[in-house]
Design an enzyme around this catalytic site. Structure first.
Site, PDB file in Angstrom:
ATOM      1  N   GLY A  16       0.833  -1.211   0.000  1.00 11.16           N
ATOM      2  CA  GLY A  16       0.000   0.000   0.000  1.00 11.16           C
ATOM      3  C   GLY A  16       0.863   1.254   0.000  1.00 11.16           C
ATOM      4  O   GLY A  16       2.089   1.184   0.080  1.00 11.16           O
ATOM      5  N   LYS A  41      -1.535  -9.914  -3.630  1.00  9.60           N
ATOM      6  CA  LYS A  41      -0.296  -9.747  -4.388  1.00  9.60           C
ATOM      7  C   LYS A  41       0.743 -10.808  -4.029  1.00  9.60           C
ATOM      8  O   LYS A  41       1.943 -10.595  -4.193  1.00  9.60           O
ATOM      9  CB  LYS A  41       0.267  -8.336  -4.143  1.00  9.60           C
ATOM     10  CG  LYS A  41      -0.744  -7.275  -4.564  1.00  9.60           C
ATOM     11  CD  LYS A  41      -0.131  -5.953  -4.920  1.00  9.60           C
ATOM     12  CE  LYS A  41      -1.191  -5.047  -5.547  1.00  9.60           C
ATOM     13  NZ  LYS A  41      -0.884  -3.650  -5.479  1.00  9.60           N
ATOM     14  N   THR A  95      -2.728   0.538  13.194  1.00 10.89           N
ATOM     15  CA  THR A  95      -4.088   0.910  12.788  1.00 10.89           C
ATOM     16  C   THR A  95      -4.869   1.639  13.877  1.00 10.89           C
ATOM     17  O   THR A  95      -4.875   1.216  15.024  1.00 10.89           O
ATOM     18  CB  THR A  95      -4.852  -0.370  12.398  1.00 10.89           C
ATOM     19  OG1 THR A  95      -4.011  -1.146  11.558  1.00 10.89           O
ATOM     20  CG2 THR A  95      -6.160  -0.051  11.717  1.00 10.89           C
ATOM     21  N   GLU A 210      -1.148  10.887  28.794  1.00 15.61           N
ATOM     22  CA  GLU A 210      -2.196  11.863  28.535  1.00 15.61           C
ATOM     23  C   GLU A 210      -3.393  11.534  29.404  1.00 15.61           C
ATOM     24  O   GLU A 210      -3.471  10.439  29.978  1.00 15.61           O
ATOM     25  CB  GLU A 210      -2.562  11.908  27.043  1.00 15.61           C
ATOM     26  CG  GLU A 210      -2.944  10.576  26.446  1.00 15.61           C
ATOM     27  CD  GLU A 210      -2.971  10.604  24.906  1.00 15.61           C
ATOM     28  OE1 GLU A 210      -2.046  11.147  24.294  1.00 15.61           O
ATOM     29  OE2 GLU A 210      -3.917  10.051  24.342  1.00 15.61           O
ATOM     30  N   HIS A 247      -7.704  11.212  20.698  1.00 14.33           N
ATOM     31  CA  HIS A 247      -7.486   9.795  20.961  1.00 14.33           C
ATOM     32  C   HIS A 247      -8.718   9.221  21.660  1.00 14.33           C
ATOM     33  O   HIS A 247      -9.267   9.853  22.553  1.00 14.33           O
ATOM     34  CB  HIS A 247      -6.288   9.594  21.896  1.00 14.33           C
ATOM     35  CG  HIS A 247      -4.974   9.619  21.184  1.00 14.33           C
ATOM     36  ND1 HIS A 247      -3.796   9.871  21.853  1.00 14.33           N
ATOM     37  CD2 HIS A 247      -4.644   9.405  19.900  1.00 14.33           C
ATOM     38  CE1 HIS A 247      -2.793   9.808  20.987  1.00 14.33           C
ATOM     39  NE2 HIS A 247      -3.284   9.538  19.790  1.00 14.33           N
TER      40      HIS A 247
END
Lengths: 291, 373
Positions: A16, A41, A95, A210, A247
């Site tokens: 990709g 592929k 991802t 965070e 997020h």
């Protein structure tokens, strides 16, 4: 795990656009990329490497240690099963937006197969001077330099900023450990801290956390018991309550996950917390052997 | 956040075989009257995606038709925690003997689902935990397609009121959680009636945002979030924008860096005007981002803070620079650009805008705060 140059990496989605761009950068940097996976592929060559229909097909012809995912959200569960069952020791899943219950299933499959999952929604791993796997600018020597600071980050962009601040102050990194911004991740802050504590090259550790969840609180309990200096920065002090700050994991609800609660917990356990990232180098240099 | 209102959540419960009280949804006073005639004495419940409805007058009991219509009339005009009441659920009064609390939710710490159960329902979790934490059971559920009876018996079987029927109900709840990609499914209270029936009297359901694509049937049921006009526009363009009350506009890439930019503005004495990140797949949308930012009249200066990892700073900067030249905003802008593609990006800012990007974030933040006054 800490990524090493001998670690053999299989890239899912290598053909990709992003897989090609980052795969080429990784190879150029010295990462030991051994092949790719794309069911449509299979049999072709890409970036000079063989492309397989699956990890289990690849495993018939070569050994690999780490599977790196450039895989669309809906396909990650199946890809993780394939990689784990084919013997991957580590899956780095870049991802974002994978259904959370799929992530739980991926983690369950990984446990059964003795595979470590890093991510999802991680920017990957960088070991300056050796290898990188993911979408961090590992090749940018203004940001990454060989050194002895281990950096854990939920966020790729904040991790980049912190590494830049370190490098500009002659503090190179032993490893960048991107754990991911999702609420449920395969390797959490505490586990990454444990790995960096076990790494001989790492002399001190920076936790870039965070708001949201309790990952930093859990890690601080461990940080108290280890000898290496640990400093932290928590993003989101000025974020409003009840909103997801980009997020999926960064949300404060009630007292849970708030900046105040996190900072209090970290400081109670003897971890210094920087107000802004540029204070991190100073906090580190105050420790013996790091200036 | 993808919250479902009570009535939508209850439809899911009923589909899984869980008993819910007889009820009707009303969107007007007339419909409320019709519902009362059908159900009789009932509870009117404002359908808004927030807790604390009871304390705000969003849950009231009506014994007569007149009471029901009066209550419906006043409730339809109400605003509870920013949500206008547009739907009211009229529900038969339950014959409550015991109230339990049960929730199944995603648990960050154990990386799987967790069961939360208490026989002290009715109150909220914090209240129960404060009164008597031993009355709250937290138990990680082994991840799978279902939850086993043995597991439930071991976990809560020793508690009073936990009958086979209760265990059936929790198994059904897990089905609802699994088959609808819940992030949180909370029933409080789950009541045991005088006849020994188990009825879900309330339902809080949060859908996992990342699963919306495969839960099409629920998409239309998601309660709208309270958003400003600009926030709505931004989400239509696929950008995450949150309006705040400051005057320094922020454009950064990635959630972590964007929050950090806001924190730095605050640290240096300023106030951020917004959260706006264009990281991840949205990194090509810097033009839209700038347009949205400029429509906020409070913005007096702009901080563009890029630290490219996946998001290429040259691509993001190109969008900003092009839009800036077209829109010619009369506002000072300060750049700090590092990471992937930074050399090209910095050259672009110098050549096209005749501006000098700051080397590090702090410098750009200080200048932006000063310029905003």
């Amino acid at each position: 795990m800490i990524l090493r140059k001998q670690h053999r990496v299989l890239i899912f989605g290598i053909t990709g656009k992003q897989g090609t761009f980052w795969g080429a950068e990784m190879i150029k940097y010295g990462t030991n990329v051994v092949g790719g996976v794309n069911p449509r592929k299979a049999g072709q060559e890409h970036l000079g490497l063989p492309v397989y229909a699956s990890a289990s097909h690849a495993a018939q012809e070569l050994d690999f240690h780490t599977a790196l995912f450039f895989v669309p959200p809906a396909a990650c569960k199946q890809a993780a099963r394939d990689a784990c069952e084919a013997g991957a020791k580590v899956v780095i899943c870049l991802t974002e937006h994978i259904p959370v219950q799929d992530v739980m299933e991926m983690i369950t499959i990984a446990r059964l197969n003795g595979t470590q999952i890093i991510g999802p929604n991680t920017a990957g791993m960088v070991t300056p001077g050796e290898a990188f796997a993911g979408i961090m600018p590992g090749f940018n020597n203004k940001v990454f330099k060989e050194g002895s600071i281990g950096v854990i980050s939920r966020s790729g962009s904040l991790g980049t900023l912190v590494c830049l601040n370190l490098a500009q102050n002659d503090l190179g990194q032993s490893a960048f450990y991107g754990i991911g911004g999702d609420p449920i991740i395969g390797t959490n802050t505490r586990e990454a801290l444990k790995h960096l504590n076990e790494d001989r090259k790492t002399k001190a550790i920076v936790i870039c956390g965070e708001i949201g969840g309790t990952a930093e609180e859990e890690a601080s309990e461990l940080a108290r018991t280890i000898d290496k200096p640990v400093v932290a920065f928590i993003a989101g002090k000025s974020s409003p309550e009840g909103k997801k700050m980009g997020h999926a994991g960064a949300i404060v609800s009630g007292n849970s996950g708030s900046y105040k609660a996190k900072r209090g917990h970290l400081e109670k356990n003897g971890i210094q917390v920087a107000d802004i990232p540029s204070q991190i180098p100073g906090l580190l240099k105050a420790h013996d052997g790091l200036s | 956040m993808a919250n479902l209102c009570e009535f939508s959540g209850k439809k899911l419960l009923a589909t899984a075989g869980i008993k819910i009280p007889k009820s009707k949804l009303a969107t007007s006073v007339d419909e409320a009257a019709t519902a009362f005639r059908e159900i009789g004495p009932c509870v009117l419940k404002a359908q808004i995606p927030t807790g604390k409805r009871g304390k705000s007058g969003g849950i009231r009991k009506a014994d007569s038709l007149e009471e029901a219509t009066d209550m419906a009339e006043s409730m339809f005009g109400m605003d509870i925690a920013g949500h206008a009441v547009k739907k009211i659920l009229l529900e038969e009064v339950a014959d409550i003997v015991t109230e339990c609390y049960v929730a199944i939710m995603n648990d960050t710490r154990t990386k799987g689902p967790i069961l939360v159960f208490s026989t002290m329902g009715g109150m909220d979790v914090e209240e129960i935990s404060q009164q008597d934490p031993s009355q709250m059971i937290f138990k990680p559920i082994p991840f799978g397609d279902s939850i086993s009876r043995e597991f439930l018996k071991q976990t809560i079987g020793h508690l009073p009121h936990v009958t086979d029927k209760m265990i059936d109900t929790i198994q059904q709840l897990f089905q609802v959680y699994r088959s609808n990609d819940a992030e949180l499914l909370e029933i409080n209270p789950l009541v045991i009636t005088g006849h020994g029936d188990i009825i879900a009297l309330d339902c809080k359901f949060i859908l996992d945002d990342s699963s919306i694509y495969r839960q099409e049937k629920l998409e239309g049921e998601i309660a709208p979030e309270i958003q400003t006009e600009l926030e709505m526009r931004a989400s239509q363009s696929g950008l995450k924008y949150i309006e705040l009350d400051g005057n320094v506009g922020v454009i950064a890439n990635g959630a972590g860096l964007t929050m950090t930019s806001m924190d730095a503005i605050t640290y240096f004495g300023g106030k951020p005007a917004n959260f706006l990140e264009i990281g991840g797949e949205a990194y090509t949308k810097s033009r839209e981002a700038l347009e949205i930012l400029l429509q906020n009249p409070n913005v007096k200066s702009i901080l563009v803070n890029f630290c490219g990892a996946f998001a290429r700073t040259d691509v993001m900067t190109e969008g900003i620079v092009k839009a800036w030249k077209e829109l010619k905003p009369d506002i000072p802008v300060f750049f700090s650009i590092n990471g992937t593609g930074y050399l090209e990006a910095i050259a672009m800012v110098r050549e096209e805008l005749n501006l000098e990007p700051c080397d590090l974030m702090d410098e750009a933040v200080i200048k932006a705060v000063e310029a905003a006054g």
